[in-house]
Design an enzyme around this catalytic site. Structure first.
Site, PDB file in Angstrom:
ATOM      1  N   SER A 252      20.201  71.268  45.975  1.00 63.52           N
ATOM      2  CA  SER A 252      21.313  70.475  45.436  1.00 63.52           C
ATOM      3  C   SER A 252      21.706  70.765  43.986  1.00 63.52           C
ATOM      4  O   SER A 252      22.729  70.272  43.530  1.00 63.52           O
ATOM      5  CB  SER A 252      21.008  68.978  45.573  1.00 63.52           C
ATOM      6  OG  SER A 252      21.244  68.546  46.874  1.00 63.52           O
TER       7      SER A 252
ATOM      8  N   SER B  97      24.116  68.617  46.680  1.00 60.17           N
ATOM      9  CA  SER B  97      24.740  67.345  46.399  1.00 60.17           C
ATOM     10  C   SER B  97      25.256  67.173  44.967  1.00 60.17           C
ATOM     11  O   SER B  97      26.078  66.284  44.727  1.00 60.17           O
ATOM     12  CB  SER B  97      23.744  66.213  46.695  1.00 60.17           C
ATOM     13  OG  SER B  97      22.649  66.271  45.807  1.00 60.17           O
TER      14      SER B  97
ATOM     15  N   LYS C  31      24.430  63.244  36.465  1.00 57.45           N
ATOM     16  CA  LYS C  31      24.643  62.995  37.892  1.00 57.45           C
ATOM     17  C   LYS C  31      24.416  61.511  38.146  1.00 57.45           C
ATOM     18  O   LYS C  31      23.498  60.915  37.576  1.00 57.45           O
ATOM     19  CB  LYS C  31      23.658  63.850  38.708  1.00 57.45           C
ATOM     20  CG  LYS C  31      23.809  63.729  40.216  1.00 57.45           C
ATOM     21  CD  LYS C  31      22.839  64.659  40.955  1.00 57.45           C
ATOM     22  CE  LYS C  31      23.016  64.587  42.462  1.00 57.45           C
ATOM     23  NZ  LYS C  31      22.067  65.476  43.182  1.00 57.45           N
TER      24      LYS C  31
END
Lengths: 99, 485
Positions: free
Chosen positions: B178, B154, B79
């Site tokens: 997330s 997210s 990420k």
């Protein structure tokens, strides 16, 4: 608790953010809606409850008080300053603060 | 033979060990797939083709010399919130569009030491603030199951990349859901560890008392392999816990006989879409067949988790994001006339709307006269939520329920209404406030979209969660469902 456009402007100033005049009513409306959600908390009596900051009630670790530095400080500094918007001879540059 | 992109981490390890294919072959295959498919999905912000192929070649030469290691030569993605030495780390923001970290996050370094091959950095909501990926400066990620729908957020880029078979696994971070919510919406497996289990060093901070990194993969077995490499004490993160890391793969095959699963009544109320409820009940019935007992439990303060979170998380964010001032790294506005102008224009131009909104809420909640009514109150509610879980875990071993109230929604349907977006995380946020470990695993399909089953464990009970998830995945095939061939 609802928030006024003036309070938004004052808060934005504290946070070093600019809210444009054309956006102020929309920003105020959205933040008011969020604060309304947040205000559901006020229905609960928490007078006897200790606030919780860390879930494991952890205490701060202390490391041994010994000097830890990279082998080549100047090289490391230059690596960190390579990504800075403006530097000069190891210093970070900002607009003039004192006339 | 199964196509290389359909293999799990464990299968890739086996294939590499048996010399069925090389790390370079599978790495090149996935890079080619990303080149042809990611124009559609937008899962990656930055690719590191050269670094990936070099790492693959290095892994291949170690494999040829007989080196082993569950992650050696295995393709992977991070990420874009984890700092990667020499590779741009944007956090989904214009503010860090030009930021190339001079160091690796601990999680990145640990996985690198295991020989993983990083393909690139995955897309995300700006500064991890969002549940749909629509707040990314680089444009939203598309859900591979239906490109008109959000992937969740997210960690939406990581989840969608795994679902689209562009990478077998990736890192994610979870502050309010997330990892779990995008895992659910994209039909993959995601684990948020106990707060303090995985180092936060080099993971760009959103809300420091809630943020936790974890693995996202196709199976619980793969998540266990990854957590083995990611977890552990780090003296660079003062909130990282110094307790031994077990072998998370060791307990995967334990039978579930006698396992007590708590079902929070509050997670099955009228807010839950009926088809979702039915799907979750079917999944629970499978666990019953494996010997588990279902017990109703109460989490009476869970409705207050979203309100408390939207004080605590923005308050911490407003403090954390004060470091972005245009001086040492990141975006700087053009021609600042003085220091005040430098700060204000840099931040106003560099942050997106949702980030600014949260900074404003946090600043307001912490400002003189409001601290007790908001911040202190939220910290008190946080303790009540924590106590609910402590009581529940006196009766049960794990807690189970839905991960999200509905399957993936359409783009644009919630992004003009922050409150309805925030309520998307109604089942996940309490777990962060309490600091507990939580997982989402694929448990069915509703409206042609995947649905997640959420499992919540007691502190440091990741091995138990992975065990339950793995047992479920040995008797069901939902984790194998794929949106593409």
């Amino acid at each position: 608790m609802s928030i006024t456009p003036d309070e938004i402007i004052a808060t934005a100033k504290l946070a070093k953010l600019q809210v444009d005049d054309k956006d102020i009513s929309e920003v105020t409306e959205r933040i008011s809606a969020i604060l309304e959600l947040v205000d559901q908390m006020q229905a609960i009596d928490t007078s006897e409850i200790q606030p919780m900051a860390n879930v494991l009630d952890a205490v701060q670790y202390l490391r041994p008080d010994t000097i830890v530095e990279p082998d080549n400080k100047i090289l490391r500094r230059d690596q960190f300053q390579q990504i800075a918007p403006a530097t000069d001879e190891g210093l970070y540059l900002v607009p003039k603060v004192i006339e | 033979m199964t196509a290389l992109h359909q293999l799990t981490l464990a299968e890739i390890h086996q294939g590499l060990a048996q010399k069925d294919f090389s790390s370079r072959e599978i790495t090149q295959h996935l890079l080619d797939r990303i080149r042809s498919l990611d124009k559609t999905y937008n899962c990656f912000i930055t690719l590191d083709k050269k670094g990936a192929l070099e790492a693959a070649d290095a892994a291949d030469s170690l494999l040829a010399k007989g080196s082993e290691g569950a992650l050696l030569g295995v393709p992977f993605a991070h990420k874009d919130i984890f700092c990667t030495n020499g590779i741009r780390t944007s956090c989904g923001s214009k503010m860090l569009d030009n930021f190339v970290p001079p160091y690796d996050a601990t999680v990145v370094a640990k996985l690198k030491n295991q020989g993983v091959v990083m393909l690139g950095k995955t897309n995300m909501d700006e500064f991890a603030m969002g549940s749909s990926n629509e707040t990314s400066f680089y444009g939203a990620v598309k859900n591979p199951w239906d490109t008109n729908r959000v992937p969740g957020g997210s960690s939406g880029g990581s989840a969608a990349a795994i679902a689209a078979r562009l990478t077998p696994a990736a890192t994610g971070t979870d502050t309010g859901g997330s990892i779990r919510q995008p895992a659910a919406l994209c039909g993959i497996t995601g684990l948020k560890p106990t707060y303090g289990r995985v180092s936060r060093y080099g993971m760009i901070a959103f809300a420091s008392s809630l943020d936790q990194g974890g693995p996202m993969a196709r199976t619980a077995e793969d998540a266990a392999i990854l957590l083995n490499a990611m977890a552990g004490y780090d003296n660079k993160d003062s909130t990282c816990t110094d307790i031994p890391v077990p072998d998370y793969t060791a307990e995967l095959t334990q039978p579930l006989k006698g396992l007590r699963i708590g079902l929070p009544r509050e997670y099955f109320d009228e807010r839950l879409n009926e088809d979702m409820a039915q799907t979750v009940h079917c999944a629970l019935a499978e666990l019953e067949k494996l010997g588990a007992t279902l017990i109703d439990v109460d989490l009476p303060n869970s409705a207050l988790s979203v309100p408390a979170y939207y004080v605590i998380a923005p308050a911490e964010a407003s403090s954390n994001l004060s470091r972005f001032d245009g001086v040492r790294y990141g975006y700087r506005c053009n021609d600042p006339k003085d220091l005040e102008d430098l700060y204000t224009r840099t931040r106003s131009e560099g942050f997106g709307d949702e980030v600014k909104r949260r900074i404003l809420i946090g600043t307001y909640a912490l400002s003189a006269g409001y601290y007790d009514a908001y911040y202190r109150k939220a910290q008190q509610i946080r303790r009540l939520i924590n106590q609910d879980f402590v009581s529940a875990f006196e009766q049960v071993d794990i807690i189970a329920g839905p991960t999200s109230p509905s399957p993936a929604f359409k783009f644009g349907s919630k992004n003009n209404d922050p409150v309805s977006m925030y309520l998307e995380d109604i089942y996940t946020i309490a777990v962060n406030l309490a600091g507990l470990p939580g997982m989402s695993i694929p448990a069915g399909i509703v409206d042609k979209m995947p649905v997640g089953l959420q499992l919540v464990g007691n502190y440091f009970a990741e091995a138990k969660l992975l065990n339950v998830a793995h047992q479920y995945q040995t008797v069901t095939d939902w984790h194998k469902a794929s949106p593409i061939d």
